[in-house]
Enzyme design. Sequence first.
Site, PDB file in Angstrom:
ATOM      1  N   GLY A 135       0.030  -3.377   5.506  1.00 46.68           N
ATOM      2  CA  GLY A 135       0.103  -4.723   6.051  1.00 46.68           C
ATOM      3  C   GLY A 135      -1.215  -5.442   5.835  1.00 46.68           C
ATOM      4  N   THR A 148       0.837  -1.202   0.000  1.00 49.22           N
ATOM      5  CA  THR A 148       0.000   0.000   0.000  1.00 49.22           C
ATOM      6  C   THR A 148       0.875   1.255   0.000  1.00 49.22           C
ATOM      7  OG1 THR A 148      -1.748  -1.190   1.096  1.00 49.22           O
ATOM      8  CG2 THR A 148      -1.680   1.147   1.551  1.00 49.22           C
ATOM      9  N   ASP A 194      -8.150  -2.121   5.539  1.00 46.42           N
ATOM     10  CA  ASP A 194      -8.048  -1.115   6.604  1.00 46.42           C
ATOM     11  C   ASP A 194      -7.831   0.289   6.078  1.00 46.42           C
ATOM     12  OD1 ASP A 194      -5.399  -2.269   5.757  1.00 46.42           O
ATOM     13  OD2 ASP A 194      -4.727  -0.519   6.883  1.00 46.42           O
TER      14      ASP A 194
HETATM   15  N1  ASP Z   1      -3.489  -2.960   4.097  1.00 46.93           N
HETATM   16  C1  ASP Z   1      -3.791  -3.385   2.767  1.00 46.93           C
HETATM   17  C2  ASP Z   1      -4.989  -4.325   2.791  1.00 46.93           C
HETATM   18  O1  ASP Z   1      -5.130  -5.099   3.718  1.00 46.93           O
HETATM   19  C3  ASP Z   1      -2.689  -4.069   2.056  1.00 46.93           C
HETATM   20  C4  ASP Z   1      -1.321  -3.458   2.210  1.00 46.93           C
HETATM   21  O2  ASP Z   1      -1.063  -2.650   3.074  1.00 46.93           O
HETATM   22  O3  ASP Z   1      -0.463  -3.795   1.404  1.00 46.93           O
HETATM   23  O4  ASP Z   1      -5.742  -4.310   1.855  1.00 46.93           O
END
Ligand code: ASP
Length: 282
Positions: free
Chosen positions: A206, A156, A187
């Site tokens: 995450g 992200t 999130d």
């Molecule tokens: N937090 C993001 C999700 O769960 C993914 C990421 O941070 O890479 O969709």
Amino acid sequence: MKTRVIIHGGFFSESSTSMETKIAKQNALREIAGKAYTYLQDHSAAETVVYAVALLENDILFNAGTGSQIQSDGKIRMSASLHDGNTLKFSGVINVEHVQNPIYIAEHLMQVDDRVLGGEGAIRYARENGFENYNPEIPQRRNEYEAKLAASRTSTVGCVALDAEGRLSAATSTGGKGFEIPGRISDSATTAGNFCNADCGVSCTGVGEDIVSVALATKIVTRVSDGLTLEKAFEKSFAELKQIDGFAGAIAIDKNGNFFHQDSHPSMVFASFDGEEFEIFN
Ligand code: ASP
């Protein structure tokens, strides 16, 4: 007031990221942090975090906007949010399709009462407000999808900025985990993944389910508001994440210009700039 920006480009994929990609990501982060810092000199923190996140969304190295992950039904759905620590307003889009910059829609939603829109409603709102149809898919993501390379799933983007008037803002944008069930809500467009007030701003990356389970961004910011240092607030919140064996990272700036980052697994990429010194870590 000393100004500062901090940005992140999510987690490296654990098995499929080459050294070349890693270096390319670090270089991209350095360049975008520099641009965002220049922009911050005559724009507010809220305008700057949107600007920085849009640049990250446009860079195909990161899993947000162009280059987003593909979900299990072959479609891309993106989520983004903005939290203005000055007005304390939060806005966001969840699972929006066929737009270039989800963060611009989140910014646009600041003007209306219904500030977090999802799915069809978000797409309709985008079209009605001039956001053109855009396909964010890149061949690499299609190949990964076809090969079901779930290992490349996290990355992200996010930004926190402190402007010359001492205002903080945070913005976060994601293409999701990859291969998720359509309808899953990450999130990134919730206060667990993106939270800001007058004392502190946080953007997370995450596994969204882990971040929501411990309300990571909200907790860090609240603890700083309650008097903890950034370091202590992170320590306490990441200890809670550990209890569920959670997978996450976060960046933050407080109202005094201190910044901090931590991750549960040391694979997050981030860059910070205060006009003098770049800090690039992974
Ligand atoms: N937090 C993001 C999700 O769960 C993914 C990421 O941070 O890479 O969709």
